[in-house]
Design a protein around this motif. Structure first.
Motif, mmCIF file in Angstrom:
data_model
loop_
_atom_site.group_PDB
_atom_site.id
_atom_site.type_symbol
_atom_site.label_atom_id
_atom_site.label_comp_id
_atom_site.label_asym_id
_atom_site.label_seq_id
_atom_site.Cartn_x
_atom_site.Cartn_y
_atom_site.Cartn_z
ATOM 1 N N TRP A 277 -47.671 78.532 37.241
ATOM 2 C CA TRP A 277 -47.569 79.038 35.692
ATOM 3 C C TRP A 277 -45.942 79.075 35.408
ATOM 4 C CZ3 TRP A 277 -45.049 83.381 34.602
ATOM 5 C CH2 TRP A 277 -44.466 84.218 36.063
ATOM 6 N N ASN A 278 -45.243 79.378 36.286
ATOM 7 C CA ASN A 278 -43.708 79.540 35.946
ATOM 8 C C ASN A 278 -43.010 78.407 35.631
ATOM 9 O OD1 ASN A 278 -44.071 78.748 38.746
ATOM 10 N ND2 ASN A 278 -42.063 79.389 39.495
ATOM 11 N N VAL A 279 -43.307 77.191 36.100
ATOM 12 C CA VAL A 279 -42.735 75.832 35.746
ATOM 13 C C VAL A 279 -43.441 75.539 34.699
ATOM 14 C CG1 VAL A 279 -42.595 73.515 36.356
ATOM 15 C CG2 VAL A 279 -42.586 75.013 38.086
ATOM 16 N N LEU A 280 -44.501 75.629 34.271
ATOM 17 C CA LEU A 280 -45.342 75.486 33.036
ATOM 18 C C LEU A 280 -44.695 76.096 32.044
ATOM 19 C CD1 LEU A 280 -49.128 74.976 33.840
ATOM 20 C CD2 LEU A 280 -47.321 73.389 33.626
ATOM 21 N N LEU A 286 -38.579 75.229 27.285
ATOM 22 C CA LEU A 286 -37.577 74.169 26.966
ATOM 23 C C LEU A 286 -38.074 73.269 26.028
ATOM 24 C CD1 LEU A 286 -35.096 72.803 28.322
ATOM 25 C CD2 LEU A 286 -36.663 71.515 29.747
ATOM 26 N N GLY A 287 -39.214 72.943 25.725
ATOM 27 C CA GLY A 287 -39.767 71.995 24.778
ATOM 28 C C GLY A 287 -39.432 72.710 23.365
ATOM 29 N N GLY A 338 -43.849 70.989 20.009
ATOM 30 C CA GLY A 338 -42.804 70.177 21.240
ATOM 31 C C GLY A 338 -43.066 71.234 22.367
ATOM 32 N N ALA A 339 -43.398 72.428 22.257
ATOM 33 C CA ALA A 339 -43.500 73.156 23.652
ATOM 34 C C ALA A 339 -44.981 72.529 24.283
ATOM 35 C CB ALA A 339 -43.827 74.867 23.354
ATOM 36 N N ALA A 340 -45.903 72.274 23.432
ATOM 37 C CA ALA A 340 -47.416 72.008 23.925
ATOM 38 C C ALA A 340 -47.151 70.817 24.458
ATOM 39 C CB ALA A 340 -48.266 71.986 22.737
ATOM 40 N N VAL A 341 -46.374 69.565 23.863
ATOM 41 C CA VAL A 341 -45.944 68.343 24.504
ATOM 42 C C VAL A 341 -45.227 68.565 25.832
ATOM 43 C CG1 VAL A 341 -44.949 66.339 24.347
ATOM 44 C CG2 VAL A 341 -46.053 67.185 22.523
ATOM 45 N N PHE A 342 -44.315 69.417 26.148
ATOM 46 C CA PHE A 342 -43.716 69.575 27.541
ATOM 47 C C PHE A 342 -44.677 70.194 28.268
ATOM 48 C CE2 PHE A 342 -38.772 69.185 27.224
ATOM 49 C CZ PHE A 342 -38.826 68.147 26.001
ATOM 50 N N VAL A 343 -45.453 71.000 27.741
ATOM 51 C CA VAL A 343 -46.565 71.568 28.814
ATOM 52 C C VAL A 343 -47.435 70.740 29.309
ATOM 53 C CG1 VAL A 343 -48.382 73.425 29.058
ATOM 54 C CG2 VAL A 343 -46.109 74.069 27.908
ATOM 55 N N ALA A 348 -49.219 67.146 33.784
ATOM 56 C CA ALA A 348 -49.694 66.087 34.361
ATOM 57 C C ALA A 348 -48.673 65.906 35.754
ATOM 58 C CB ALA A 348 -49.455 64.781 33.269
ATOM 59 N N TYR A 349 -47.482 66.038 35.581
ATOM 60 C CA TYR A 349 -46.672 65.772 36.581
ATOM 61 C C TYR A 349 -46.867 66.747 37.801
ATOM 62 C CZ TYR A 349 -42.277 65.675 39.407
ATOM 63 O OH TYR A 349 -41.374 65.529 40.439
#
Length: 722
Positions: A277-280, A286-287, A338-343, A348-349
């Motif tokens: 969760w912290n990475v997300l 960041l996004g 943008g935040a949603a796209v980055f999440v 996925a990663y």
């Protein structure tokens, strides 16, 4: 009379006819709909070609041409029906392609009865995804061809022809067929990611096969490009490089899909999201921050300026002018997107990383069976381990692991390790023996059957079996020198092609025109045209290959000479190769000078005499004109070499009587050579064959005189050193 087809082939053809008939009967009531689709495709393509496509293709052809090149190239129709027939052919193909899926759909009942229709239902979204992906990849391949490959290729080809003094006058049929062939090839090549991923996912072809056989894929791509693209290095590289990158991307995509398939059952997406969760959360921040800074720190203005410098009319608008909200609220919405796209990307990663870890973790013994740590298993685990775990062990390693188990007091495990190692070794040795025996048996049976069919069981020195044995022995003797022979061949081919490519063909052309008599001025035969875009390049490649073969033949003879002497085909020592090469070179050069100085100008003058008197415009195709020059210059030298070669062969032991008695075989061989290596046409084949046979007759006459009617051949006695 028995049929020429075997029973299986006849049954297959009969089944195909029955299936086709059943499909027609099943779709009979809907054939009108199929015909309407065909008609729409036919007429739509026909009028689209007439109204839009020809102008578009011409604009693509001229996109990278300079003004000078555009003013010196033309697209012509050779007959009054070229354009309309070409439109009809292309429309016919388009109509069939559009109507075929409709016909198959309406005949699905007949296919279902014969088991040729999928029995299990496929989810509609999967079919839609495959169809959309296929279409997008096809369009992407075509886009690369039309916006990158074709403009540079045509500018290069036309410029090369003009610099050589020829007029690129393309036949609309050849020009259009060339473009459409490359268009289809680009579209099909772009399906590589879908094909590799689909085959890997379905495990029809394992992903590891595509990964490990990448060298073969590179060779196949360049071979495929050599078939579909012009034969020059520049355009072949433009063809091959995108496919190589596409192959690499396809491998990565296939790895992701296969890994996800193999490990998806062991991974829970919500669990991974909770654990990371912290990475997300960090990716969301960041996004959103990236979008905010893009608008607030000059990113929008800089990107719009870049678009303006490239000539594009597109611009990125202000946040407040897109959603109908205030600038602050719109910016917040875009930042949230943008935040949603980055999440999503980060999710996925991390999920893929978890799948990889589950499918092939780093601890020994899981994933790759060859990396299994046997020392960590108990006795039952050793017995259940796959054979690959023991295949990579040496005897010393197996004894060491068993000794460690003994030291631990686990004698059952030690015995299991030794038993499994012995079983694996026995299976490996049996497999190697079976493979060797199978290969040897097959080779023996194939070779025996081949020779029996050729010789009816006879393999004497005077029949075809003996010739086959001699040929196999000679080829085997030069195998170790193949690299040197190939290097010489390729260097000569590359050097000759480079010389022709950089202006040598123009020098030959202008030098030949200077030899023509005053009655035929160069201005009257100056119109040498290229009807096909790659006509000049293809001639250069063929001519370079022929020169390379002629230069390489003496080297092949030098390395094969000891084998020829051992098989009693020749008697002289290997230094005789230099005599042969010198004699044949003198004959070739002498005939070339005679043809270039007298015969070729006389033939050209005779051929154009009527056209010159009638004040016609003479326009020769590049291939026809230069092959005519070759046959009337270097061809005369080759004819002169035929009697010289016959005298040399007689000095090696081939008697005058043998050459005279084998004239039928020689005729057949020359006809086969002419059919393969001369321009198409029966007349051309006989124009080559008749002079060669006449030269063979002259050689027999020379030998008759030299050998006193065959009573005294030039060959030394067997066993004599010469």
């Amino acid at each position: 009379m028995s049929s020429a087809l075997d029973e299986d082939t006849q049954q297959t053809l009969a089944a195909g006819r029955d299936t086709a008939g059943a499909m027609l009967r099943a779709a009979q009531k809907d054939l009108q709909k199929v015909f309407i689709v065909f008609l729409v495709g036919f007429l739509g393509t026909f009028y689209a070609l007439r109204l839009v496509v020809w102008d578009f293709l011409k604009s693509v052809t001229e996109a990278q041409m300079s003004a000078h090149i555009q003013g010196n190239y033309d697209i012509i129709a050779q007959t009054p029906f070229d354009v309309i027939l070409l439109q009809a052919k292309i429309g016919l193909v388009s109509g069939i392609i559009l109507a075929a899926p409709i016909f198959v759909y309406f005949s699905r009942d007949a296919l279902r009865e014969r088991g040729a229709w999928p029995q299990s239902p496929v989810a509609p979204w999967k079919l839609a995804f495959i169809a959309v992906t296929t279409a997008l990849l096809f369009v992407a391949g075509i886009a690369y061809g039309y916006f990158v490959f074709f403009p540079f290729m045509f500018a290069f080809l036309a410029g090369n022809a003009i610099s050589a003094g020829f007029a690129p006058t393309y036949s609309i049929v050849m020009w259009a067929q060339f473009i459409f062939l490359l268009t289809v090839s680009f579209g099909l090549a772009a399906q590589m990611p879908l094909a590799i991923t689909g085959l890997s996912y379905a495990e029809i072809v394992p992903y590891e096969t595509f990964r490990d056989k990448w060298r073969y894929a590179v060779v196949a791509i360049f071979v495929f490009g050599a078939l579909f693209s012009p034969p020059d290095p520049f355009t072949q590289i433009m063809w091959a490089l995108p496919l190589l990158f596409l192959y690499g991307g396809s491998l990565y995509l296939a790895k992701v899909v296969v890994t996800a398939r193999r490990g998806s059952e062991r991974v829970s997406v919500p669990a991974v999201a909770r654990r990371r969760w912290n990475v997300l959360a960090g990716s969301a921040v960041l996004g959103g921050l990236a979008v905010y800074l893009f608008y607030e720190r000059g990113g929008q203005a800089g990107f719009n300026g870049l678009l303006a410098r490239t000539g594009s009319d597109y611009r990125i608008l202000e946040p407040g002018s897109t959603l109908g909200l205030s600038p602050e609220v719109s910016l917040a919405v875009w930042a949230a997107l943008g935040a949603a796209v980055f999440v999503l990307g980060t999710l996925a990663y991390v999920v893929y990383g978890a799948i990889v870890e589950a499918a092939d973790p780093t601890e020994p013994g899981r994933g790759d069976p060859t990396q299994l740590d046997i020392s960590r298993l108990d006795a039952a685990g050793v017995r259940a381990a796959p054979p690959e775990a023991f295949g990579g062990l040496s005897e010393e390693e197996a004894m060491a692991v068993a000794g460690d188990a003994v030291d631990e007091g686990n004698h059952e495990k030690a015995q299991a390790i030794l038993d499994r190692f012995d079983e694996t070794e026995e299976q490996r040795e049996e497999g190697e023996t079976e493979d060797d025996d199978t290969i040897e048996d097959r080779a023996t049976r194939a070779g025996g059957t081949f020779l029996e069919e050729l010789t009816d069981g006879e393999t004497g020195e005077d029949d075809i079996g003996g010739y086959y044995t001699d040929l196999a022995f000679i080829l085997d003797s030069i195998t170790s020198k193949t690299f040197r022979i190939v290097v010489v061949f390729m260097l000569v081919l590359a050097g000759t092609f480079g010389w022709l490519y950089t202006g040598g063909i123009k020098d030959v052309y202008e030098g030949f025109l200077a030899q023509l008599p005053a009655a035929v001025t160069p201005s009257e035969v100056i119109n040498v045209v290229a009807l096909h875009p790659v006509e000049a390049l293809i001639f250069e490649v063929k001519f370079s290959t022929l020169i390379a073969a002629l230069v390489t033949l003496p080297i092949v003879a030098y390395y094969a000479w000891p084998a020829l002497r051992e098989r009693n085909i020749v008697n002289q020592r290997r230094r005789s190769v230099f005599l042969w090469t010198g004699a044949l070179t003198v004959g070739l050069l002498g005939g070339f000078v005679l043809g270039y100085t007298y015969i070729a100008p006389a033939v050209i003058s005779w051929l154009v005499n009527d056209a010159v008197q009638a004040k016609m415009i003479i326009a020769y195709r590049i291939t026809n004109f230069f092959w005519l020059i070759f046959f009337t210059t270097a061809g005369i030298g080759l004819l002169a070499d035929v009697p010289v070669l016959m005298v040399l062969l007689n000095s090696t032991g081939i008697s005058y009587q043998s050459m005279r008695g084998r004239w039928r075989e020689v005729t057949v061989g020359i006809l086969a050579f002419a059919a393969v290596f001369t321009p198409a046409g029966i007349m051309t084949m006989f124009l080559v064959t008749v002079p060669l046979m006449a030269a063979y007759g002259v050689g027999l006459g020379v030998l008759f005189v030299v050998t006193l009617g065959g009573r005294r051949n030039l060959a030394p006695a067997r066993g004599a050193d010469v």
